[in-house]
Design a protein around this motif. Structure first.
Motif, mmCIF file in Angstrom:
data_model
loop_
_atom_site.group_PDB
_atom_site.id
_atom_site.type_symbol
_atom_site.label_atom_id
_atom_site.label_comp_id
_atom_site.label_asym_id
_atom_site.label_seq_id
_atom_site.Cartn_x
_atom_site.Cartn_y
_atom_site.Cartn_z
ATOM 1 N N ALA A 1 0.714 -1.120 0.000
ATOM 2 C CA ALA A 1 -0.063 0.106 -0.022
ATOM 3 C C ALA A 1 0.746 1.211 -0.013
ATOM 4 O O ALA A 1 0.498 2.167 -0.513
ATOM 5 N N ALA A 2 1.931 1.027 0.843
ATOM 6 C CA ALA A 2 2.783 2.305 0.835
ATOM 7 C C ALA A 2 3.497 2.555 -0.460
ATOM 8 O O ALA A 2 3.783 3.857 -0.968
ATOM 9 N N ARG A 3 4.117 1.683 -1.238
ATOM 10 C CA ARG A 3 4.868 1.692 -2.466
ATOM 11 C C ARG A 3 4.386 1.825 -3.622
ATOM 12 O O ARG A 3 4.890 2.292 -4.603
ATOM 13 N N LYS B 1 -5.349 2.914 -3.564
ATOM 14 C CA LYS B 1 -5.133 3.351 -2.233
ATOM 15 C C LYS B 1 -6.420 3.624 -1.567
ATOM 16 O O LYS B 1 -6.334 3.256 -0.450
ATOM 17 N N ALA B 2 -7.439 4.128 -2.155
ATOM 18 C CA ALA B 2 -8.860 4.381 -1.674
ATOM 19 C C ALA B 2 -9.379 3.088 -1.343
ATOM 20 O O ALA B 2 -9.854 2.787 -0.208
ATOM 21 N N VAL B 3 -9.293 2.026 -2.470
ATOM 22 C CA VAL B 3 -9.766 0.597 -2.126
ATOM 23 C C VAL B 3 -8.956 -0.076 -0.907
ATOM 24 O O VAL B 3 -9.408 -0.751 0.033
ATOM 25 N N PHE B 4 -7.600 0.233 -0.635
ATOM 26 C CA PHE B 4 -6.767 -0.338 0.413
ATOM 27 C C PHE B 4 -7.435 0.128 1.802
ATOM 28 O O PHE B 4 -7.834 -0.762 2.854
ATOM 29 N N TYR B 5 -7.516 1.410 1.708
ATOM 30 C CA TYR B 5 -8.207 2.027 3.124
ATOM 31 C C TYR B 5 -9.481 1.634 3.364
ATOM 32 O O TYR B 5 -9.780 1.307 4.452
ATOM 33 N N LEU B 6 -10.139 1.437 2.353
ATOM 34 C CA LEU B 6 -11.723 0.809 2.465
ATOM 35 C C LEU B 6 -11.680 -0.564 3.009
ATOM 36 O O LEU B 6 -12.225 -0.928 3.818
ATOM 37 N N MET C 1 -2.748 -2.812 13.161
ATOM 38 C CA MET C 1 -1.403 -3.186 12.796
ATOM 39 C C MET C 1 -0.999 -2.511 11.411
ATOM 40 O O MET C 1 0.034 -2.068 11.529
ATOM 41 N N ILE C 2 -1.844 -2.765 10.476
ATOM 42 C CA ILE C 2 -1.691 -2.442 9.261
ATOM 43 C C ILE C 2 -1.508 -1.004 9.126
ATOM 44 O O ILE C 2 -0.403 -0.457 8.449
ATOM 45 N N LEU C 3 -2.280 -0.014 9.724
ATOM 46 C CA LEU C 3 -2.427 1.555 9.353
ATOM 47 C C LEU C 3 -1.071 2.099 9.950
ATOM 48 O O LEU C 3 -0.579 3.045 9.291
ATOM 49 N N PRO C 4 -0.711 1.847 11.173
ATOM 50 C CA PRO C 4 0.291 2.456 11.601
ATOM 51 C C PRO C 4 1.803 2.117 10.839
ATOM 52 O O PRO C 4 2.707 2.754 10.360
ATOM 53 N N MET C 5 1.597 0.649 10.361
ATOM 54 C CA MET C 5 2.951 0.413 9.576
ATOM 55 C C MET C 5 3.028 1.102 8.249
ATOM 56 O O MET C 5 3.952 1.352 7.620
ATOM 57 N N GLN C 6 1.766 1.051 7.548
ATOM 58 C CA GLN C 6 1.593 1.587 6.295
ATOM 59 C C GLN C 6 2.081 3.167 6.293
ATOM 60 O O GLN C 6 2.818 3.468 5.538
ATOM 61 N N ALA C 7 1.443 3.805 7.239
ATOM 62 C CA ALA C 7 1.948 5.269 7.585
ATOM 63 C C ALA C 7 3.532 5.506 7.709
ATOM 64 O O ALA C 7 4.030 6.313 7.260
#
Length: 318
Positions: free
Chosen positions: A117-119, A126-131, A204-210
């Motif tokens: 998601a980050a790269r 990316k919107a689909v990922f967050y959703l 876990m996913i959201l802080p790591m992605q940020a």
């Protein structure tokens, strides 16, 4: 020809009315405005949250009279001595081990998702990922747990799917493993682990992605230009820079697993976790001092966890 300019006061005069005077005071004294804005949340944190923790700590220094079952309001460490009983030590060890395993598994599952998601994800993807990550958080916690109870049941869809694929012998072999196995996934530690992992994975996913989004691509390219293979770049470049995100996510998954009592109550065996033990002693047994002492355990564990994370410099880049 002379032009006469109307003079205006440099500072507005005080306006009549209580609300107007209060507004003028906030404009003239920013410190008062800051106090008004931060006062209620700080009071809530200090009085309600920290005050309840202090009351809980005080309760843990009382004890229960074994004959009458009444609380003895005398300072003692007897209740903390009860934590060393084999039954309570087993509960603490079981809970900490489950929290650690769930946290490690969440890191392993979340890392490739967050990195992609980050790269590579951008725009609509990316919107689909967050959703996709946030969508499970929009549904009820209890609904998700009970849904997993049905999925993991002996007659559930997972068992049905494995039987159609001819993998039932493999499932029976896994369920036959001592301690973590059981009659079905819904009454085993494996099922409890799967539900914990699913419920807390977004945290876990959201802080790591940020954290990975803040890693410059140039550093990864420079590592490759210097002859490092992907595994070396992962160990020496990406992981150290993504460590703050990993630690932030692990704080959520570890602490939430440590204190949860609903998931083990619905999915899993009859052996208690810390949250269940606190609930049982506070409600059914009426042993509030022991419930308070058990509650202090995860607070102390998380204190050491934060201290260790700070020692290794995990918070430096937060």
């Amino acid at each position: 020809m002379s032009v006469q300019l109307a003079t205006q006061p440099a500072i507005l005069e005080r306006r009549p009315g209580l609300l107007a005077r209060f507004s003028d005071t906030l404009w003239r004294r920013p410190s008062v405005l800051l106090l008004v804005l931060l006062g209620p949340p700080v009071a809530w944190l200090g009085i309600i949250y920290l005050g309840s923790l202090l009351a809980l700590l005080v309760q843990s220094f009382f004890s229960i009279d074994e004959f009458s079952g009444m609380i003895q309001y005398e300072w003692t460490l007897k209740t903390y001595g009860e934590l060393l009983n084999p039954v309570n030590l087993d509960i603490i060890a079981r809970t900490v081990l489950m929290a650690a395993v769930v946290t490690i598994a969440a890191v392993l599952v979340a890392f490739p998702v967050a990195f992609f998601a980050a790269r590579y994800a951008s725009g609509r993807w990316k919107a689909v990922f967050y959703l996709g990550v946030m969508l499970p958080l929009w549904s009820s916690y209890l609904v998700k747990v009970y849904a997993w109870k049905l999925i993991l049941a002996k007659e559930g869809i997972l068992t049905w799917g494995l039987s159609k694929l001819g993998l039932m012998p493999l499932l029976d072999l896994v369920l036959a493993i001592p301690v973590i196995g059981g009659n079905s996934l819904s009454v085993s530690y494996i099922g409890t682990f799967l539900v914990f992992l699913y419920v807390w994975l977004p945290f876990m996913i959201l802080p790591m992605q940020a954290a990975m989004e803040r890693v410059p691509v140039s550093l990864l390219e420079a590592s490759a230009d210097q002859g490092a293979d992907p595994s070396q770049t992962l160990r020496h470049v990406l992981l150290p820079l993504a460590l703050p995100g990993i630690v932030a996510g692990s704080l959520f998954t570890f602490s939430l697993t440590l204190g949860d009592y609903i998931i083990p109550q619905i999915v899993g065996s009859s052996r208690l976790f810390l949250g269940q033990a606190v609930y049982a002693h506070q409600g059914t047994a009426g042993n509030i001092p022991l419930a308070a002492a058990l509650t202090v355990v995860p607070v102390v564990i998380m204190g050491f966890y934060l201290w260790g994370a700070k020692r290794v410099g995990a918070f430096d880049a937060l």
